[in-house]
Design an enzyme around this catalytic site. Structure first.
Site, PDB file in Angstrom:
ATOM      1  N   CYS A   1      -5.025  46.804 -48.400  1.00  0.00           N
ATOM      2  CA  CYS A   1      -6.481  46.927 -48.311  1.00  0.00           C
ATOM      3  C   CYS A   1      -6.935  48.360 -48.059  1.00  0.00           C
ATOM      4  O   CYS A   1      -7.984  48.785 -48.552  1.00  0.00           O
ATOM      5  CB  CYS A   1      -7.015  46.012 -47.219  1.00  0.00           C
ATOM      6  SG  CYS A   1      -6.204  46.212 -45.617  1.00  0.00           S
TER       7      CYS A   1
ATOM      8  N   GLU B   1      -4.958  41.885 -35.213  1.00  0.00           N
ATOM      9  CA  GLU B   1      -5.658  43.116 -35.641  1.00  0.00           C
ATOM     10  C   GLU B   1      -7.039  43.192 -34.978  1.00  0.00           C
ATOM     11  O   GLU B   1      -8.047  43.479 -35.613  1.00  0.00           O
ATOM     12  CB  GLU B   1      -5.801  43.129 -37.173  1.00  0.00           C
ATOM     13  CG  GLU B   1      -4.478  43.035 -37.904  1.00  0.00           C
ATOM     14  CD  GLU B   1      -4.624  43.026 -39.406  1.00  0.00           C
ATOM     15  OE1 GLU B   1      -3.891  43.784 -40.075  1.00  0.00           O
ATOM     16  OE2 GLU B   1      -5.459  42.266 -39.922  1.00  0.00           O
TER      17      GLU B   1
END
Length: 644
Positions: A415, A321
């Site tokens: 998240c 990521e």
């Protein structure tokens, strides 16, 4: 003008004394040149773009998050620690943070509207957290209920400080916005435990996922307890000393490869880097450490001038990521995590506060993120979300973990939805700031803004349909005059004020003396424009993108004629762009060419007129705002259009 020359416009809030003096996500105790406004003093109109989003957030997104905290197991994880549930632990190690982000969203919504809709829910979940908390102050359900032997033993993986950071931010928000300190008491006990273990002169430890730093600084600001600022500064100073054991990911992934003051490039896991930088900038704001600001300026340039997507997204690699190399910006493989853009809003806002002068690029960046990457991250119902936000979706693109081809109602790593909910609830905080001499308007939004007493009081009414319309009218009520600084976007080629030309100050802001009897209308140029990428951005070479005002546009397959594929379309670099009315947002029409199907992966070079190659036919293309894509079914899409 220096930071030291301006006095604060209000005293820091006092916990436990009812409604605090100020309600905002970041309230420096230092004296920045421009100071945040109280969230309650900026009222976004429910008819404006940002106000409509806040209404949807309150009506749908927050409740959706609360419901999914239950169904995903986040709340049950707390119950099982104290024997009130026999279910297995569910979610990632940091699942507790989803609860705290949702509490923070509720807190800012209370501050914004005074709602009591979620009071009973807050009572229940905060009481649950209190009962799970150990006498030492520790509370984290994965450690307590699954691996107690790992407590503070694997800081690179366990996210204990990260979870505490979100608890602190929720607690401070709830104290400021609702005047209730029950969660704040819990958070302070946990923070004090952290200080006893890792404070100055004690064990050396940093979190594998930065976020605790900015939370500790805000806890210092809110309580006045110096130990929290000292702990935040210590964690910044310890980074880059090899305290983490990164394994196969490497120290760069954790931003632990070099000391903060020496780091000049945005690297590694994008969300972690941007959260870290927000905390570093917070520490700098309170300490005045010039070496930290030098590093942050270099990092901001790295992230925004060489690694930011046109939509205001960050992270070009699915693996880790992560940020990629300079100019590594593939559209179809963009990871572009929603949380990265949220983290950058936090960081860029703090960079604005830390600067002794107004910097229009900071506000323009926040505006780009809000109207593109973040607006596209949630659908029109407010209940389905993108985790990754690519700038191109091929028709045969398959879904990957956290990178599905369509928005999802929730994620195993959840998240992004609650993070988006907390940001949208606090949007009013980013509209304007005040200095000793003027009110500065950074974001254009239909709103009513209370003018601070030291600037004359009264209210500034901003009337606009922006970004659908470029006209912005300023009217003053309750005060004879106001010195107003207005950001003029760099993309506005011909800006006028009441029909006349404007002259910008050296900092890029337009300054006017607004009088109550004479409203002023600013007109921004929303002529559609072609945008090209830097020549080193190989993935974007030979392509153009369409922008109108702050919005990026894209082509969706659903808008193309039958038999024309979005990946077969090309345009002339100088093709005329025409705005047309759409059912919801302004659209842009352009004439292009659609190439017929070609056999073979590497066909021989053809001949003919390059403006009308053989095997191509003329086609009318209609582009829509990137923020709206994917609301009309699972459809191919692209932002960057190949040129002829």
């Amino acid at each position: 003008m220096t930071q030291q020359q301006v006095a604060p416009t209000a005293s820091p809030p006092s916990p436990g004394s009812g409604r605090p003096a100020e309600v905002a996500p970041a309230i420096p105790r230092s004296t920045p040149a421009h100071r945040p406004l109280d969230l309650r003093s900026v009222r976004l109109s429910p008819d404006g773009a940002l106000g409509t989003w806040q209404g949807l957030n309150a009506k749908a997104t927050i409740g959706h998050c609360i419901a999914n905290l239950e169904t995903s197991g986040v709340i049950d994880n707390f119950r099982r620690v104290i024997g009130e549930s026999g279910a297995d632990y569910r979610g990632f190690v940091f699942a507790d943070s989803d609860l705290y982000k949702t509490i923070e969203a509720v807190a800012w919504e209370i501050g914004r509207t005074g709602t009591h809709e979620w009071d009973a829910w807050l009572d229940d979940v905060i009481d649950l957290v209190a009962r799970v908390q150990e006498p030492s102050g520790y509370v984290m359900t994965w450690i307590q209920g699954v691996h107690p032997e790992k407590k503070f033993a694997e800081l690179e993986w366990t996210h204990e400080m990260y979870v505490l950071g979100h608890m602190i931010q929720a607690a401070v928000a709830l104290s400021r916005a609702a005047g209730r300190d029950d969660l704040l008491s819990i958070a302070r006990r946990f923070a004090d435990l952290l200080d006893r273990r890792f404070g100055p002169g004690r064990d050396e430890g940093i979190c594998g996922h930065p976020q605790i730093e900015t939370a500790l600084v805000e806890l210092y600001r809110h309580t006045g307890a110096d130990r929290y600022l000292a702990l935040a500064q210590r964690m910044v100073d310890l980074r880059g000393k090899g305290l983490l054991t990164p394994g196969h990911l490497g120290a760069t992934y954790f931003q632990d490869h070099t000391p903060v003051r020496e780091a000049r490039d945005a690297v590694g896991h994008a969300v972690r880097q941007l959260y870290l930088n927000a905390g570093v900038t917070d520490v700098q704001l309170e300490t005045g450490d010039a070496t930290l600001m030098q590093a942050m300026h270099a990092q901001w340039t790295s992230a925004h001038h060489r690694k930011m997507y046109l939509t205001g997204a960050f992270g070009s690699r699915h693996r880790d990521e992560a940020f990629g190399d300079d100019y590594e910006l593939p559209s179809d493989r963009a990871y572009a995590e929603t949380c990265a853009s949220i983290a950058d809003v936090h960081w860029t806002w703090r960079m604005m506060l830390a600067s002794p002068d107004l910097v229009p690029e900071y506000a323009e960046t926040i505006e780009r993120e809000l109207h593109n990457a973040l607006a596209a991250a949630v659908d029109s119902t407010g209940t389905r979300f993108f985790y990754a936000n690519p700038l191109q979706l091929r028709p045969d693109r398959f879904s990957e973990e956290n990178a599905p081809r369509d928005r999802q109602h929730w994620y195993s790593c959840a998240c992004c939805p609650p993070n988006l909910a907390r940001l949208v609830a606090q949007l009013g905080s980013y509209v304007a700031t005040a200095s000793e001499q003027e009110l500065a308007l950074h974001l254009f939004a239909d709103a009513e803004i209370d003018v601070p007493a030291h600037l004359g009081g009264g209210a500034l009414r901003v009337s606009t349909a922006y970004p659908d319309d470029g006209r912005v009218t300023f009217a003053l009520d309750g005060s004879p005059s106001l010195r107003l600084a207005v950001r003029v976007p760099s993309w506005s080629a011909s800006t006028t004020l009441d029909g006349g030309p404007v002259t910008l100050d050296d900092d890029g802001y337009l300054r006017v003396d607004l009088e109550s009897a004479a409203p002023l209308t600013l007109s921004l140029d929303l002529t559609p424009r072609w945008t090209r990428a830097h020549h080193r951005a190989d993935a974007l070479r030979g392509a153009r993108a369409i922008e109108v005002g702050p919005r990026v546009y894209c082509l969706e397959q659903v808008d193309l004629p039958e038999g024309v594929a979005v990946d077969d379309v090309r345009v002339a670099a100088d093709a005329e762009l025409e705005t047309v009315a759409g059912p919801d947002r302004t659209r842009v029409r352009v004439e292009g060419l659609a190439r017929d199907a070609v056999e073979g992966l590497y066909p021989a070079t053809g001949r003919g007129n390059p403006r009308n190659p053989e095997g191509s036919r003329a086609v009318t293309l209609t582009a829509v705002p990137f923020s709206t894509w994917g609301n009309r079914g699972s459809t191919a899409m692209r932002v960057w259009l190949p040129i002829i």
